[in-house]
Scaffold this active site. Structure first.
Site, PDB file in Angstrom:
ATOM      1  CG  ASN A 182      -3.730  -4.848  12.891  1.00 28.01           C
ATOM      2  OD1 ASN A 182      -3.169  -4.713  11.799  1.00 28.01           O
ATOM      3  ND2 ASN A 182      -4.117  -6.012  13.352  1.00 28.01           N
ATOM      4  CG  ASN A 195     -18.007  25.496 -23.303  1.00 35.59           C
ATOM      5  OD1 ASN A 195     -19.035  25.942 -23.826  1.00 35.59           O
ATOM      6  ND2 ASN A 195     -17.089  24.847 -23.988  1.00 35.59           N
ATOM      7  CG  HIS A 238     -43.183  22.934 -10.187  1.00 35.45           C
ATOM      8  ND1 HIS A 238     -43.299  21.627  -9.786  1.00 35.45           N
ATOM      9  CD2 HIS A 238     -43.922  23.666  -9.310  1.00 35.45           C
ATOM     10  CE1 HIS A 238     -44.099  21.560  -8.732  1.00 35.45           C
ATOM     11  NE2 HIS A 238     -44.484  22.785  -8.412  1.00 35.45           N
ATOM     12  CD  GLU A 295     -20.456  22.402 -18.613  1.00 33.96           C
ATOM     13  OE1 GLU A 295     -21.414  22.701 -19.324  1.00 33.96           O
ATOM     14  OE2 GLU A 295     -19.301  22.251 -19.069  1.00 33.96           O
ATOM     15  CB  SER A 326     -15.986  25.445 -28.270  1.00 34.67           C
ATOM     16  OG  SER A 326     -16.025  24.649 -29.428  1.00 34.67           O
ATOM     17  CD  GLN A 345      -2.829  -2.551   2.071  1.00 33.27           C
ATOM     18  OE1 GLN A 345      -2.176  -2.906   3.032  1.00 33.27           O
ATOM     19  NE2 GLN A 345      -2.561  -2.980   0.845  1.00 33.27           N
ATOM     20  CB  SER A 384      -0.928   0.010   1.221  1.00 35.26           C
ATOM     21  OG  SER A 384      -0.184  -0.183   2.405  1.00 35.26           O
ATOM     22  CE  LYS A 387     -21.285  26.302 -26.518  1.00 33.26           C
ATOM     23  NZ  LYS A 387     -21.211  24.977 -27.108  1.00 33.26           N
ATOM     24  CE  LYS A 430      -4.350   2.893   5.186  1.00 32.34           C
ATOM     25  NZ  LYS A 430      -5.242   1.699   5.114  1.00 32.34           N
TER      26      LYS A 430
HETATM   27  N1  ARG Z   1      -1.157  -1.416   5.196  1.00 26.73           N
HETATM   28  C1  ARG Z   1      -2.036  -1.915   6.187  1.00 26.73           C
HETATM   29  C2  ARG Z   1      -3.405  -1.212   6.080  1.00 26.73           C
HETATM   30  O1  ARG Z   1      -3.468  -0.223   5.456  1.00 26.73           O
HETATM   31  C3  ARG Z   1      -1.470  -1.687   7.537  1.00 26.73           C
HETATM   32  C4  ARG Z   1      -1.956  -2.628   8.576  1.00 26.73           C
HETATM   33  C5  ARG Z   1      -1.470  -3.992   8.260  1.00 26.73           C
HETATM   34  N2  ARG Z   1      -1.788  -4.926   9.287  1.00 26.73           N
HETATM   35  C6  ARG Z   1      -1.745  -6.238   9.079  1.00 26.73           C
HETATM   36  N3  ARG Z   1      -2.057  -6.994  10.060  1.00 26.73           N
HETATM   37  N4  ARG Z   1      -1.412  -6.748   7.927  1.00 26.73           N
HETATM   38  O2  ARG Z   1      -4.412  -1.653   6.615  1.00 26.73           O
END
Ligand code: ARG
Length: 463
Positions: free
Chosen positions: A115, A290, A161, A295, A282, A327, A28, A288, A330
């Site tokens: 965690n 825009n 309306h 938008e 345009s 994960q 990640s 034009k 994010k």
């Molecule tokens: N990259 C992980 C996440 O975003 C971090 C936590 C990973 N924990 C694990 N037990 N693999 O959730």
């Protein structure tokens, strides 16, 4: 044979190293490195707590501190070498710390897990982003108040309306947007308040055997308190869902606002002119101009709704406690943040620069017998029952349609033929200025009320 990589964070238990594709697939770091500053802040607080509790020595604490500050400056300078093999922001930073300060770096993770670490980082990150988003939102609100004040007496048609209903002031219309944004602001603050609890100390899921002081690390990080259940602390992401829900509602409001701006800016309406700097031309039709910003904001609303649904779906089937699924929280959060912030910024820049075509607005308001209700109210004031008044007004409108004129153009004698209680003063009610000025109560469209609201809201914004 596929390529393999070794990860020292868990190598001990494994007989073969991770498949190279799997390592990249599960990593990640490409996106969670955005939380590097928060990860370092969290680690500093955790290390300070370990020192205070005698779990690490003062000397070790000092080494960790200076090492982490070094890592922070490398990241800020762009010289930090991120490695996909190290999976995520947490392990990249810890590995570099260990390279810099040696064995003490490996002690940082005492009494902690990725965690609770990732849950902490994400809360800290979102908290500071909410503050930045809120500042843009307030800037837009200030702009709306300024324009509302400027346009307190500008008359435009009010629609139901999308048909001309009653005359209103443009300032009043803009204050409606202000109100929506005010609630949006409150929703963000509410979300911030609820997310501002520290998961640190929950460790992997059950807590830790070390004599930690959770309140202390929480306080160092500016949290209002600590999460009361370790399983919940590491596993729920409801705060991200709340944020995306609040963001979706704000985007929905902006999108409606966009729709009005696009209509008003069109040559059919020509109520406002969006300055050139917020528009594009345009490549084929030279005439034009825009309204790209509205938008695009309207279009981006869809992706924010999408992120809300991604997160709801991400969570719905997960057993307690942490699962790798999380994960995936994010990218939707990050993209929602960027999208919302950019959209608010564009609006905050654009709204104060809108140019109004008061003449066109007035002309449009005069069409469609927009003061018909005022005539009815006038008759009620003379003692006519509302239902009977409605009948008289209907006939007056009919007469005006037949003559191709406005209600205010009907001669007094003709109006009196429909109801003898009508007198010369009826024309005050039939004129647009009189119509808006008469709605002079809290929440009404009268210029006096618009000015009073601007004053009141401005002082509340400042406090
Ligand atoms: N990259 C992980 C996440 O975003 C971090 C936590 C990973 N924990 C694990 N037990 N693999 O959730």
């Amino acid at each position: 044979m596929s390529e393999h990589t070794t990860n020292s964070a868990w190598g001990g238990r494994f007989q073969e190293s991770t498949d190279a594709f799997v390592a990249a697939f599960t990593a990640s770091v490409d996106f969670d490195q955005q939380m590097a500053q928060e990860d370092i802040d969290g680690s500093l607080a955790h290390a300070a707590m370990l020192v205070k509790q005698g779990i690490l020595s003062e000397e070790e604490g000092a080494q960790i501190r200076s090492g982490l500050e070094q890592v922070r400056s490398e990241i800020a300078a762009g010289t930090f070498a991120w490695s996909v093999a190290l999976e995520d922001v947490h392990m990249n930073i810890e590995q570099r710390l260990t390279a810099l300060i040696g064995i003490t770096g490996k002690k940082l993770h005492t009494g902690r897990s990725r965690n609770d670490q990732v849950a902490t980082d994400l809360r800290l990150f979102l908290r500071s982003q909410i503050d930045e988003i809120s500042a843009e939102l307030v800037r837009l609100q200030q702009g709306l108040l300024d324009v509302a004040e400027r346009e307190a007496t500008t008359i435009m048609p009010g629609f139901t309306h999308l048909q001309v209903a009653q005359p209103i002031t443009f300032g009043h219309h803009l204050l409606a947007w202000f109100e929506m944004l005010k609630r949006d602001f409150e929703r963000l603050q509410d979300c911030r308040k609820r997310l501002n609890q520290s998961p640190l100390g929950a460790a992997a899921l059950a807590g830790t055997t070390y004599p930690i002081d959770r309140e202390y690390s929480a306080q160092l990080l500016g949290f209002d308190g600590v999460c009361q259940n370790s399983l919940d602390a590491v596993s729920d992401r409801d705060f991200t869902i709340e944020f995306c829900a609040a963001a979706s509602i704000t985007m929905m409001h902006l999108s409606r606002f966009c729709e009005e701006l696009i209509l008003w800016n069109s040559s059919a309406f020509a109520f406002v002119d969006i300055p050139d700097r917020f528009c594009t031309g345009s490549s084929i039709m030279p005439q034009k101009k825009n309204p790209d910003v509205p938008e695009l904001v309207r279009g981006k609303t869809g992706r924010v709704y999408g992120h809300l649904f991604s997160l709801l779906t991400l969570m719905k089937g997960q057993p307690l406690a942490y699962n790798k699924d999380n994960q995936e929280d994010k990218e939707p959060v990050f993209d929602t943040i960027t999208t919302l912030r950019h959209c608010l910024r564009a609006f905050a820049d654009m709204v104060p620069m809108l140019e109004t075509n008061a003449e066109n607005m007035l002309r449009a308001a005069a069409q469609g017998f927009s003061t018909a209700t005022d005539l009815a109210d006038y008759l009620v004031g003379k003692g006519v029952a509302f239902r009977d008044a409605h009948e008289v007004v209907g006939k007056s409108v009919r007469l005006a349609i037949d003559r191709g004129c406005d209600l205010a153009d009907l001669p007094l004698a003709d109006l009196q033929a429909l109801c003898e209680l009508i007198e010369e003063d009826v024309y005050e009610s039939l004129l647009l200025e009189g119509s808006v000025a008469a709605r002079n109560h809290i929440g009404g469209t009268a210029p006096e009320q618009v000015r009073a609201q601007v004053k009141k809201q401005r002082s509340q914004l400042a406090s």
